[in-house]
Design a protein around this motif. Structure first.
Motif, PDB file in Angstrom:
ATOM      1  N   ASP A   1      54.573 -60.916 -63.723  1.00 38.86           N
ATOM      2  CA  ASP A   1      55.458 -61.319 -62.430  1.00 38.86           C
ATOM      3  C   ASP A   1      55.432 -59.804 -61.607  1.00 38.86           C
ATOM      4  N   ARG A   2      55.866 -58.827 -62.361  1.00 35.44           N
ATOM      5  CA  ARG A   2      56.104 -57.542 -61.516  1.00 35.44           C
ATOM      6  C   ARG A   2      54.667 -56.873 -61.314  1.00 35.44           C
ATOM      7  N   ASN A   3      53.444 -57.449 -61.880  1.00 30.61           N
ATOM      8  CA  ASN A   3      51.939 -56.758 -61.408  1.00 30.61           C
ATOM      9  C   ASN A   3      51.114 -57.922 -60.788  1.00 30.61           C
ATOM     10  N   ARG A   4      51.655 -58.655 -59.753  1.00 31.49           N
ATOM     11  CA  ARG A   4      50.742 -59.770 -59.316  1.00 31.49           C
ATOM     12  C   ARG A   4      49.526 -59.294 -58.729  1.00 31.49           C
ATOM     13  N   ASP A   5      49.336 -58.037 -58.328  1.00 28.33           N
ATOM     14  CA  ASP A   5      48.021 -57.688 -57.761  1.00 28.33           C
ATOM     15  C   ASP A   5      47.044 -57.645 -58.809  1.00 28.33           C
ATOM     16  N   ARG A   6      47.433 -57.731 -59.904  1.00 26.55           N
ATOM     17  CA  ARG A   6      46.185 -57.550 -61.015  1.00 26.55           C
ATOM     18  C   ARG A   6      45.975 -58.980 -61.488  1.00 26.55           C
ATOM     19  N   TYR A   7      46.201 -59.924 -60.800  1.00 27.20           N
ATOM     20  CA  TYR A   7      45.857 -61.270 -61.301  1.00 27.20           C
ATOM     21  C   TYR A   7      45.385 -62.079 -60.186  1.00 27.20           C
ATOM     22  N   LEU A   8      45.284 -61.399 -58.928  1.00 25.68           N
ATOM     23  CA  LEU A   8      44.472 -62.228 -58.013  1.00 25.68           C
ATOM     24  C   LEU A   8      42.977 -62.894 -58.278  1.00 25.68           C
TER      25      LEU A   8
ATOM     26  N   PHE B   1      46.211 -66.886 -57.641  1.00 30.50           N
ATOM     27  CA  PHE B   1      46.353 -66.078 -59.007  1.00 30.50           C
ATOM     28  C   PHE B   1      45.706 -66.813 -60.058  1.00 30.50           C
ATOM     29  N   LEU B   2      45.470 -65.915 -60.810  1.00 30.04           N
ATOM     30  CA  LEU B   2      45.002 -66.389 -62.319  1.00 30.04           C
ATOM     31  C   LEU B   2      46.333 -66.941 -63.034  1.00 30.04           C
ATOM     32  N   PRO B   3      46.158 -68.113 -63.691  1.00 29.67           N
ATOM     33  CA  PRO B   3      47.359 -68.756 -64.115  1.00 29.67           C
ATOM     34  C   PRO B   3      47.779 -67.922 -65.338  1.00 29.67           C
ATOM     35  N   TYR B   4      49.313 -67.890 -65.472  1.00 30.06           N
ATOM     36  CA  TYR B   4      50.053 -66.942 -66.535  1.00 30.06           C
ATOM     37  C   TYR B   4      49.226 -67.395 -67.750  1.00 30.06           C
ATOM     38  N   GLU B   5      49.314 -68.674 -67.999  1.00 32.24           N
ATOM     39  CA  GLU B   5      48.595 -69.199 -69.303  1.00 32.24           C
ATOM     40  C   GLU B   5      47.223 -68.401 -69.732  1.00 32.24           C
ATOM     41  N   ARG B   6      46.658 -68.122 -68.931  1.00 33.61           N
ATOM     42  CA  ARG B   6      45.124 -67.453 -69.224  1.00 33.61           C
ATOM     43  C   ARG B   6      45.390 -65.874 -69.113  1.00 33.61           C
ATOM     44  N   ALA B   7      46.292 -65.546 -68.675  1.00 35.71           N
ATOM     45  CA  ALA B   7      46.458 -63.965 -68.644  1.00 35.71           C
ATOM     46  C   ALA B   7      47.487 -63.466 -69.515  1.00 35.71           C
TER      47      ALA B   7
ATOM     48  N   GLU C   1      47.451 -63.817 -73.061  1.00 39.84           N
ATOM     49  CA  GLU C   1      47.047 -62.943 -74.137  1.00 39.84           C
ATOM     50  C   GLU C   1      46.635 -61.606 -73.970  1.00 39.84           C
ATOM     51  N   GLY C   2      45.772 -61.319 -72.638  1.00 37.85           N
ATOM     52  CA  GLY C   2      45.633 -59.837 -72.371  1.00 37.85           C
ATOM     53  C   GLY C   2      46.734 -59.294 -72.121  1.00 37.85           C
ATOM     54  N   ILE C   3      47.714 -59.786 -71.512  1.00 41.11           N
ATOM     55  CA  ILE C   3      48.849 -58.929 -71.226  1.00 41.11           C
ATOM     56  C   ILE C   3      49.599 -58.403 -72.668  1.00 41.11           C
ATOM     57  N   GLU C   4      49.538 -59.272 -73.356  1.00 38.84           N
ATOM     58  CA  GLU C   4      50.430 -59.197 -74.807  1.00 38.84           C
ATOM     59  C   GLU C   4      49.785 -57.894 -75.609  1.00 38.84           C
ATOM     60  N   ARG C   5      48.425 -58.356 -75.520  1.00 35.68           N
ATOM     61  CA  ARG C   5      47.392 -57.315 -76.322  1.00 35.68           C
ATOM     62  C   ARG C   5      47.599 -55.795 -75.842  1.00 35.68           C
ATOM     63  N   ASN C   6      47.619 -55.754 -74.299  1.00 38.13           N
ATOM     64  CA  ASN C   6      47.823 -54.430 -73.735  1.00 38.13           C
ATOM     65  C   ASN C   6      49.399 -53.843 -74.152  1.00 38.13           C
ATOM     66  N   LEU C   7      50.218 -54.786 -74.076  1.00 41.24           N
ATOM     67  CA  LEU C   7      51.572 -54.222 -74.152  1.00 41.24           C
ATOM     68  C   LEU C   7      51.561 -53.883 -75.716  1.00 41.24           C
ATOM     69  N   ARG C   8      51.180 -54.509 -76.578  1.00 39.56           N
ATOM     70  CA  ARG C   8      51.176 -54.146 -77.982  1.00 39.56           C
ATOM     71  C   ARG C   8      50.511 -53.086 -78.253  1.00 39.56           C
ATOM     72  N   GLN C   9      49.402 -52.846 -77.605  1.00 37.95           N
ATOM     73  CA  GLN C   9      48.711 -51.425 -77.754  1.00 37.95           C
ATOM     74  C   GLN C   9      49.452 -50.363 -77.347  1.00 37.95           C
ATOM     75  N   ALA C  10      50.180 -50.353 -76.209  1.00 34.04           N
ATOM     76  CA  ALA C  10      51.003 -49.394 -75.753  1.00 34.04           C
ATOM     77  C   ALA C  10      52.004 -49.097 -76.544  1.00 34.04           C
ATOM     78  N   ALA C  11      52.731 -50.210 -77.127  1.00 31.50           N
ATOM     79  CA  ALA C  11      53.909 -50.038 -78.050  1.00 31.50           C
ATOM     80  C   ALA C  11      53.614 -49.278 -79.350  1.00 31.50           C
ATOM     81  N   GLY C  12      52.425 -49.688 -79.847  1.00 26.94           N
ATOM     82  CA  GLY C  12      51.655 -48.949 -81.128  1.00 26.94           C
ATOM     83  C   GLY C  12      51.602 -47.596 -80.707  1.00 26.94           C
ATOM     84  N   ARG C  13      51.093 -47.207 -79.453  1.00 28.76           N
ATOM     85  CA  ARG C  13      50.751 -45.839 -79.521  1.00 28.76           C
ATOM     86  C   ARG C  13      52.000 -45.142 -79.472  1.00 28.76           C
ATOM     87  N   TRP C  14      53.165 -45.438 -78.477  1.00 27.17           N
ATOM     88  CA  TRP C  14      54.422 -45.106 -78.968  1.00 27.17           C
ATOM     89  C   TRP C  14      54.960 -44.752 -80.360  1.00 27.17           C
TER      90      TRP C  14
END
Length: 203
Positions: free
Chosen positions: A120-127, A148-154, A156-169
């Motif tokens: 929701d906060r990064n709508r520009d990424r999903y045009l 916009f790309l539907p949330y359901e399609r976006a 998995e990629g968002i969760e993967r990126n957030l998990r990677q960022a959390a893993g790096r922290w």
């Protein structure tokens, strides 16, 4: 520090010593400082590999065999920017560090609310490509769901990126903890340690 010497030898891109014979004294001084800092940098890369190997063993993870000094993979520039040169190089060099990072990433739980909030906060990424070609403003009331790309399609990629960022922290947190109390031989201090003569702090 035989491993540090072996690592430096295997990854050295320095010019031959006789090629430095006629350089100005100031340049020689700067070169000496750079060499000392490079040794400190290499010490950290080797140290992270050793600490990762120990942590993998403590966690019951399959500890990779001893890493070859020459096992220095290409370090992506994006990783250097995101992780810093030491951690990026350590991950390229050390299978144990990569295994530990992957394990930490897999341990991260990303709540559904966090994934949805990112979308929701990064709508520009999903045009959609069509919306991009039309120059749709993603934050304008005129932008509709079809833009916009539907949330359901976006999702998995968002969760993967957030998990990677959390893993790096988590990896950084682990490293800060296990490095506490490490005593360095003279000339092998952390390159960012302000107590040694060659300390340089750059953002």
């Amino acid at each position: 520090m035989e491993r540090v010497d072996a690592f430096l030898s295997a990854t050295s891109h320095n010019a031959p010593a006789d090629g430095r014979r006629h350089i100005p004294a100031l340049t020689k001084d700067r070169l000496a400082r750079a060499d000392r800092q490079r040794r400190r940098w290499a010490t950290q890369v080797v140290l992270i590999d050793e600490l990762a190997r120990r942590t993998c063993a403590e966690r019951g993870l399959p500890v990779p065999p001893d890493v070859s000094p020459a096992a220095m993979l290409t370090v992506p520039e994006a990783d250097v920017a995101d992780l810093g040169s030491i951690v990026a190089a350590a991950l390229a060099h050390s299978p144990a560090a990569r295994l530990l990072l992957t394990t930490l990433e897999n341990e991260q739980h990303i709540p559904e609310e966090a994934v949805r909030d990112y979308y929701d906060r990064n709508r520009d990424r999903y045009l959609t490509p069509q919306a991009l070609r039309r120059g749709v403003d993603p934050y304008s009331p005129s932008a509709g769901p079809a833009d916009f790309l539907p949330y359901e399609r976006a999702r998995e990629g968002i969760e993967r990126n957030l998990r990677q960022a959390a893993g790096r922290w988590a990896f950084f947190g682990w490293l800060d903890q296990v490095r506490t109390g490490v005593e360095y031989a003279p000339g092998h201090e952390h390159p960012g340690d302000p107590t040694h003569q060659d300390h340089e702090h750059r953002h």
